[in-house]
Every structure is written in structure tokens, then in C-alpha cells.
Design a protein around this motif. Structure first.
Motif, PDB file in Angstrom:
ATOM      1  N   THR A 123      27.609  -8.047  24.050  1.00 37.88           N
ATOM      2  CA  THR A 123      27.611  -9.511  24.083  1.00 37.88           C
ATOM      3  C   THR A 123      28.587 -10.073  25.105  1.00 37.88           C
ATOM      4  OG1 THR A 123      29.349  -9.827  22.391  1.00 37.88           O
ATOM      5  CG2 THR A 123      27.079  -9.492  21.616  1.00 37.88           C
ATOM      6  N   THR A 124      29.363  -9.204  25.772  1.00 41.92           N
ATOM      7  CA  THR A 124      30.369  -9.677  26.732  1.00 41.92           C
ATOM      8  C   THR A 124      29.709 -10.250  27.980  1.00 41.92           C
ATOM      9  OG1 THR A 124      31.947  -7.997  25.989  1.00 41.92           O
ATOM     10  CG2 THR A 124      32.370  -9.048  28.125  1.00 41.92           C
ATOM     11  N   VAL A 125      30.101 -11.463  28.337  1.00 43.71           N
ATOM     12  CA  VAL A 125      29.570 -12.094  29.546  1.00 43.71           C
ATOM     13  C   VAL A 125      30.652 -12.377  30.576  1.00 43.71           C
ATOM     14  CG1 VAL A 125      27.533 -13.094  28.427  1.00 43.71           C
ATOM     15  CG2 VAL A 125      29.699 -14.375  28.433  1.00 43.71           C
ATOM     16  N   ALA A 126      31.927 -12.306  30.170  1.00 43.59           N
ATOM     17  CA  ALA A 126      33.018 -12.548  31.118  1.00 43.59           C
ATOM     18  C   ALA A 126      34.319 -12.035  30.525  1.00 43.59           C
ATOM     19  CB  ALA A 126      33.146 -14.028  31.461  1.00 43.59           C
ATOM     20  N   TYR A 127      35.292 -11.825  31.406  1.00 44.25           N
ATOM     21  CA  TYR A 127      36.594 -11.287  31.029  1.00 44.25           C
ATOM     22  C   TYR A 127      37.654 -12.095  31.744  1.00 44.25           C
ATOM     23  CZ  TYR A 127      39.982  -7.418  30.195  1.00 44.25           C
ATOM     24  OH  TYR A 127      41.030  -6.627  29.801  1.00 44.25           O
ATOM     25  N   LEU A 128      38.579 -12.690  31.004  1.00 45.16           N
ATOM     26  CA  LEU A 128      39.654 -13.490  31.586  1.00 45.16           C
ATOM     27  C   LEU A 128      40.925 -12.644  31.613  1.00 45.16           C
ATOM     28  CD1 LEU A 128      38.984 -16.903  29.795  1.00 45.16           C
ATOM     29  CD2 LEU A 128      38.263 -16.175  32.070  1.00 45.16           C
ATOM     30  N   SER A 152      40.750 -13.805  36.948  1.00 46.40           N
ATOM     31  CA  SER A 152      42.171 -13.797  36.606  1.00 46.40           C
ATOM     32  C   SER A 152      42.796 -15.156  36.881  1.00 46.40           C
ATOM     33  CB  SER A 152      42.921 -12.728  37.391  1.00 46.40           C
ATOM     34  OG  SER A 152      44.309 -12.797  37.082  1.00 46.40           O
ATOM     35  N   PRO A 153      43.580 -15.649  35.915  1.00 45.48           N
ATOM     36  CA  PRO A 153      44.318 -16.884  36.159  1.00 45.48           C
ATOM     37  C   PRO A 153      45.648 -16.655  36.857  1.00 45.48           C
ATOM     38  CG  PRO A 153      44.571 -16.226  33.876  1.00 45.48           C
ATOM     39  CD  PRO A 153      43.663 -15.205  34.517  1.00 45.48           C
ATOM     40  N   THR A 154      46.087 -15.392  36.964  1.00 44.92           N
ATOM     41  CA  THR A 154      47.461 -15.158  37.425  1.00 44.92           C
ATOM     42  C   THR A 154      47.669 -13.975  38.359  1.00 44.92           C
ATOM     43  OG1 THR A 154      47.832 -13.953  35.350  1.00 44.92           O
ATOM     44  CG2 THR A 154      48.557 -16.249  35.409  1.00 44.92           C
ATOM     45  N   ALA A 155      46.726 -13.064  38.515  1.00 42.75           N
ATOM     46  CA  ALA A 155      46.927 -11.889  39.378  1.00 42.75           C
ATOM     47  C   ALA A 155      46.749 -12.288  40.835  1.00 42.75           C
ATOM     48  CB  ALA A 155      45.937 -10.784  39.011  1.00 42.75           C
TER      49      ALA A 155
END
Length: 424
Positions: A123-128, A152-155
Motif C-alpha cells: 500500500t506504500t505510495v511515498a516515503y518522507l 526528503s525535507p532535510t537531506a
């Protein structure tokens, strides 16, 4: 960026940390509060199966220890709640995986376990995630093989998306041959230029570079050295050091004898405050600089009030620079979680919003379609500003701010140029 540290989080935000002893499922309350699963990921991850028809977005965040950023996860949850817990008229659950080990330290096994958990969930559609560049280098190939969009919000490490001194980068992160990683934070390519222009403007002439030997530290050190020379700064030394120690007197004395400015690049490990203290003692005239990983209130407090000559760069700006939509975020976060977020939270908020928008644009739960939709983001209006995602997965935003350590706290200074031509 390295691990942004939480500051000022109170009230409901602390609730996420209670999940560290095991698995917690926070049941959804109506359409505005989606289901949130929080679990540790030290060696293996056990996540309850999604409900029928539900899609899952995983987020890999440190929730404990000195590098904890629970408000990053809270901001993602806030964005999902504001969307009614849905995208493309389908319920979304947020699965928050803690990357830190029992001691709160970074754990490569936990990072890999989190990525494998997401990759194995149909069911995974995205990874934050991930929070750091070093962790992203571990998780990205796993997620790429599964065709999952990682945002990524920070890498910030440049080699994740563009060429670097390592000829195998960035290709080695994409075993499928297809780009699936993007970020909403400006890369270290912009930070290196901002740092070089900052030091040039403040009158530096001879700069010593110290880094902690991480991917983030080594990569940004190399980029900065190139940009520093381009604006006329002389690099009088560049070396990786251990940040696990407490005695840096000999190192500091050697640096103070040849440099007027020192740049440290790395995580805010306990030894870094001791390093800055030794540098200040060896050369009170030295201007001390650091990059975004150190731009936290707790690090500033660890230096003490004597370090008025400490200067930091970070992609975050003073809240006043984010306009009305930024004001709305900070107000909504405070109302929802009972206190102000840390500086990285606004990037987590936008990462979730952009992913939800991509799912809407894709019109399906197809991982490939969602990746395509995200890479097709063009002139998106957001609290961070209006941006597009380029073919490499980088945001077209490149603003970096400068911060001063004053009275054991952080004080925003100014927005820095990220064009070397503007630094002359």
C-alpha cells in the motif's frame, strides 16, 4: 542537512515520543484526523496491515535523543489532517518510523529496516525522509528498487542528485536506473555558495575547514572549498576530525595560528561544543562558522554566551520571510500541538503537501505515476515559496539564511546570496 533538532515542542507533540517503547496506533477521528502508526525501527519493523483500499505514506524520523525532531513528523501529520486524511479521494495513513536506536543515536540498521518495511508494504505510495544525507544514502537504493517516491525535507548532500567527487554518484543510489528521489530543501550546492559569500562578506581571508567525516560533512566541505576559492578566500587547511572527544586544544592552537576564520561541517555531536570552546580559547579573534546541522537552539545554548562570533547557515529563514501561507502554518501548528515547531518542520509540512498533490495529479495509486507527477511539479505555490522540481529531483528554491549565536540563542541575520557573482 544533517539531523535538525526539535526546539520548543510541547503538549501533543510529545505524544509521538511515547511510541518509542513499542508500536502505537492512533486511531483516526473522523475525516480530519487520519490514522497514524508510530513504531521503532531498530532491527525490524512490524506495522499493522492497512485497511481495505487505504494508501500508506511512510516517514522516517528521529523521535528520541539529541537529534530528535518530533515536530517534523507532527508537521507532516498536520498537512495530512488539513487534507482530510485523503488524496485522490482515497484514505491515507501516515506510518512514522523512528530511525534512532535505544540510545537516541543514528542507527544504520534502523534506517535500512524502515526502508525495507515501506518497500514490502504493497500500500506504500511515498516515503518522507530521510532526515540526513547519510541515512538517505542507505534507504534510497532500497526504495528505488521498489519504485517508491522518496521526498526528503532535510537531506541536502549534492551527490544524491548530481555528480560529485565520487564518480559513482548519483547513479549508485538508483539501481533501477530511474530517478525516484526528490527534495523540497535546497541542496548543499546552494549552501556552499551561501557560506562562501557569507565568510567573504564578513572579512575572512584565510579559512580552515573541519568536518566530521560523514557523507554530509565531506561533501559539503569539498563544495565549500571550491566556492571559497572562487571568491578569493584562501583555504589554509581541510581535515576530518572525530567529534567524540573532549580535548581539542592542540588542534585549536594549530588552526588559530594560520586562520582568521574556521568552518565546521557536521552533526551536533557532544564533542562539537568542546571543539568550538577550544577554538575560541585558542583564538578569541577567530570567527567561527557552522552549517545547517548546528543551527539549533540547543547547540547555541551549549556554546555559552561568550561565543558571539559564531555564525551559522541554514535553509530555514525567519518566519516573517514565509508570507501569509507560512504564518498560517505556524499558527495552525501551534494550535494543533500546543507550541512552536522546530525549524525543519515547515519543510516536512511542504513535503507532505507536495506528495499529496502528486497523488492527486497522478489520479491513481501507481507508484510510477506518482513519481512522474512529483517530478512534473512546476511553479508550485507553497509556504516555502514558488518552486519547481528539476530533472535531478532538486527544488528550484535556493535560499539560505544566516544566524548568529547571541546570548546562548539563535538570532536570524539575513538571507544570503547563493550566486557567487553576488558575493564579490
Amino acid at each position: 542537512m544533517s539531523r535538525p533538532e526539535a526546539r520548543g515542542w510541547t503538549g501533543a507533540a510529545a505524544g509521538l515520543a511515547t511510541a518509542l517503547a513499542g508500536l502505537v496506533l492512533l486511531a483516526g477521528c473522523g475525516t480530519t484526523h487520519p490514522a497514524v502508526v508510530t513504531t521503532t525501527a531498530v532491527e525490524s519493523v512490524s506495522v499493522p496491515a492497512a485497511r481495505s483500499g487505504e494508501m500508506s505514506i511512510y516517514a522516517s524520523v528521529d523521535l528520541d535523543g539529541p537529534n530528535a525532531s518530533p515536530s517534523l513528523a507532527d508537521a507532516m501529520q498536520l498537512a495530512l489532517e488539513q487534507a482530510g486524511g485523503q488524496a485522490d479521494k482515497t484514505s491515507i495513513r501516515l506510518v512514522v518510523l523512528d530511525e534512532s536506536n535505544a540510545n537516541g543515536a543514528a542507527d544504520p540498521a534502523a534506517v535500512a529496516a524502515a526502508a525495507h518495511a515501506a518497500a514490502s508494504d504493497p500500500t506504500t505510495v511515498a516515503y518522507l525522509g530521510d532526515q540526513t544525507s547519510d541515512d538517505t544514502a542507505i534507504a534510497l537504493p532500497i526504495l528505488n528498487r521498489a519504485g517508491i517516491l522518496e521526498v526528503s525535507p532535510t537531506a541536502t548532500y549534492g551527490g544524491l542528485t548530481r555528480g560529485s567527487a565520487d564518480p559513482s554518484e548519483p547513479a549508485k543510489y538508483y539501481p533501477s536506473g530511474r530517478r525516484t528521489f526528490a527534495r523540497v530543501v535546497p541542496s548543499d550546492n546552494a549552501q556552499a555558495a551561501a557560506q562562501a559569500s557569507y565568510e567573504h562578506t564578513l572579512g575572512c581571508t584565510h579559512v580552515s575547514i573541519l568536518d566530521d567525516g560523514t557523507l554530509y560533512g565531506r561533501g559539503l566541505a569539498a563544495s565549500f572549498a571550491t566556492d571559497a576559492k572562487a571568491v578569493g578566500l584562501a583555504i589554509v587547511g581541510s581535515r576530518a576530525i572525530s567529534t567524540a572527544g573532549t580535548q581539542y586544544g592542540t588542534l585549536a592552537a594549530g588552526v588559530a595560528g594560520v586562520a582568521d576564520c574556521v568552518l565546521f561541517i557536521g552533526d551536533p555531536a557532544p564533542g562539537v561544543a568542546a571543539l568550538f570552546g577550544a577554538l575560541h580559547a585558542a583564538g578569541p579573534q577567530l570567527k567561527l562558522f557552522g552549517t545547517d546541522a548546528l543551527a539549533t537552539q540547543s547547540f547555541a545554548a551549549s556554546l555559552g554566551s561568550a561565543h558571539v562570533a559564531t555564525h551559522l547557515t541554514a535553509p530555514t529563514l525567519d518566519p516573517s520571510f514565509y508570507g501569509e501561507s507560512g504564518d498560517a502554518f505556524y499558527e495552525a501548528y501551534g494550535l494543533r500541538f500546543g507550541g512552536p515547531p522546530d525549524s525543519s518542520a515547515i519543510f516536512g509540512y511542504e513535503a507532505m503537501n507536495a506528495v499529496l498533490s502528486a497523488i492527486d495529479a497522478a489520479g491513481s495509486r501507481s507508484r510510477a505515476a506518482i513519481v512522474d507527477a512529483f517530478f512534473n511539479i512546476n511553479n508550485r505555490v507553497s509556504p516555502l515559496g514558488t518552486y519547481s522540481i528539476d530533472a535531478d529531483g532538486d527544488t528550484t528554491l535556493n535560499r539560505y539564511g544566516s544566524f548568529l549565536v547571541v546570548d546562548s540563542g539563535l538570532q536570524f541575520d539575513t538571507v544570503l546570496p547563493t550566486s557567487l557573482g553576488a558575493a564579490g
